[in-house]
Design a protein around this motif. Structure first.
Motif, PDB file in Angstrom:
ATOM      1  N   LYS A   1     -70.243  17.651  52.954  1.00 24.72           N
ATOM      2  CA  LYS A   1     -69.793  16.418  52.290  1.00 24.72           C
ATOM      3  C   LYS A   1     -70.980  15.599  51.796  1.00 24.72           C
ATOM      4  O   LYS A   1     -70.973  15.077  50.677  1.00 24.72           O
ATOM      5  CB  LYS A   1     -68.943  15.598  53.263  1.00 24.72           C
ATOM      6  N   ASP A   2     -72.005  15.499  52.633  1.00 23.54           N
ATOM      7  CA  ASP A   2     -73.199  14.725  52.293  1.00 23.54           C
ATOM      8  C   ASP A   2     -73.892  15.309  51.058  1.00 23.54           C
ATOM      9  O   ASP A   2     -74.235  14.591  50.116  1.00 23.54           O
ATOM     10  CB  ASP A   2     -74.148  14.720  53.496  1.00 23.54           C
TER      11      ASP A   2
ATOM     12  N   LEU B   1     -72.702  17.474  48.799  1.00 21.62           N
ATOM     13  CA  LEU B   1     -71.838  17.424  47.614  1.00 21.62           C
ATOM     14  C   LEU B   1     -71.908  16.057  46.944  1.00 21.62           C
ATOM     15  O   LEU B   1     -71.879  15.946  45.712  1.00 21.62           O
ATOM     16  CB  LEU B   1     -70.392  17.739  47.998  1.00 21.62           C
ATOM     17  N   SER B   2     -72.027  15.009  47.759  1.00 18.37           N
ATOM     18  CA  SER B   2     -72.057  13.645  47.223  1.00 18.37           C
ATOM     19  C   SER B   2     -73.430  13.269  46.679  1.00 18.37           C
ATOM     20  O   SER B   2     -73.540  12.579  45.659  1.00 18.37           O
ATOM     21  CB  SER B   2     -71.649  12.648  48.304  1.00 18.37           C
ATOM     22  N   ASN B   3     -74.483  13.710  47.356  1.00 21.26           N
ATOM     23  CA  ASN B   3     -75.825  13.219  47.047  1.00 21.26           C
ATOM     24  C   ASN B   3     -76.737  14.226  46.358  1.00 21.26           C
ATOM     25  O   ASN B   3     -77.772  13.841  45.818  1.00 21.26           O
ATOM     26  CB  ASN B   3     -76.501  12.746  48.335  1.00 21.26           C
ATOM     27  N   ASN B   4     -76.369  15.512  46.390  1.00 21.28           N
ATOM     28  CA  ASN B   4     -77.234  16.504  45.755  1.00 21.28           C
ATOM     29  C   ASN B   4     -76.400  17.640  45.163  1.00 21.28           C
ATOM     30  O   ASN B   4     -76.530  18.804  45.558  1.00 21.28           O
ATOM     31  CB  ASN B   4     -78.223  17.059  46.785  1.00 21.28           C
ATOM     32  N   PRO B   5     -75.533  17.321  44.208  1.00 15.63           N
ATOM     33  CA  PRO B   5     -74.674  18.358  43.616  1.00 15.63           C
ATOM     34  C   PRO B   5     -75.466  19.454  42.905  1.00 15.63           C
ATOM     35  O   PRO B   5     -74.990  20.584  42.774  1.00 15.63           O
ATOM     36  CB  PRO B   5     -73.791  17.576  42.640  1.00 15.63           C
TER      37      PRO B   5
END
Length: 280
Positions: free
Chosen positions: A35-36, A38-42
């Motif tokens: 989740k982290d 995906l949100s911050n380093n796609p």
């Protein structure tokens, strides 16, 4: 009831509602980490999909698996490097970031520990990650090396040869994949632990000699493993006997076979020249 009493009662009620951070297992950590990122380093997620020929929509579970594997390897590698460079603060900060403590978790720790939280946070890190089998080896490694460093830099009345040997045994039985250079650093940390013990026990006669032997043994092991000029030089400063010279020379010669900075290359050649002159 005064405003102060109302505030105290409110704080107490809030403290009661707070609970100790739960222990993470691999699934929980994987979910939080995915989740982290995906949100911050796609971009990293897209890179994984491309490298492993995975479809971003249809292969999300496989992407999460690869992401988790790579992150565990990276965390382990960085944590080992920081620990062996004796940058324990950075190692624990990295592990704390992996804990994914919620604001409620942090509030609980602050309420429980108060101003002692910075010195006691490691117990929460250890407990939080105790269910993550992939990370426990590096967590245990960091704790063991940290304990050895603390003993080697502080005067601890409870520090004995038995305790030093226990820590050294844990070093030897470490199941992490360490390079020879990393093993050399670990052996040097052990040598400093024995040196400190020898300094504390100068009044001891029989045991004092045994401790000196253990330190030398660790230093010779470091020499056999490392190509780091600074580490070899530190060992040379501690090993003053003529019978130690050949191991020191061999270590410098081995270092010359490895890539060195121009400054270290110059220092290695100077040190070797000096040793050869002393031998003649």
């Amino acid at each position: 009831m005064t405003n102060t009493d109302n505030q105290q009662e409110s704080d107490e009620q809030q403290f009661v509602r707070l609970t100790r951070p739960v222990v993470l297992d691999s699934a929980l950590l994987k979910a939080a980490m995915t989740k982290d990122i995906l949100s911050n380093n796609p971009e990293y997620v897209s890179d994984i999909a491309q490298r492993y020929n995975l479809d971003p929509q249809q292969d999300q579970a496989s992407i999460a698996d690869k992401l988790y594997e790579e992150q565990i390897d990276t965390i382990t590698e960085i944590c080992i490097a920081n620990t062996l460079d004796e940058n324990i603060v950075a190692a624990y900060e990295l592990l704390q970031n992996v804990c994914y403590f919620s604001p409620e978790d942090i509030h609980y720790m602050q309420m429980t520990e108060g101003e002692n939280l910075p010195s006691n946070v490691t117990q929460y890190i250890n407990e939080r990650l105790s269910g993550v089998s992939e990370l426990m080896p590096v967590v245990d490694f960091t704790n063991t090396v940290n304990e050895a460093i603390l003993y080697s830099t502080n005067d601890c009345p409870d520090f004995t040869l038995y305790k030093a040997n226990q820590l050294k045994e844990k070093f030897d039985e470490c199941n992490l994949k360490l390079t020879n250079e990393e093993k050399g650093k670990l052996s040097f940390i052990a040598s400093k632990m024995y040196r400190k013990l020898s300094q504390q026990n100068v009044f001891m006669q029989d045991n004092g000699r045994a401790v000196d032997f253990h330190e030398k043994e660790c230093l010779h092991k470091t020499l056999s493993l490392t190509s780091d000029y600074k580490l070899i030089s530190h060992c040379q400063n501690r090993l003053q006997d003529a019978k130690d010279e050949q191991d020191i020379i061999s270590a410098y010669q081995y270092a010359l076979s490895k890539k060195q900075s121009r400054n270290d290359l110059y220092k290695i050649n100077v040190a070797l020249s000096s040793l050869y002159i002393d031998k003649t």
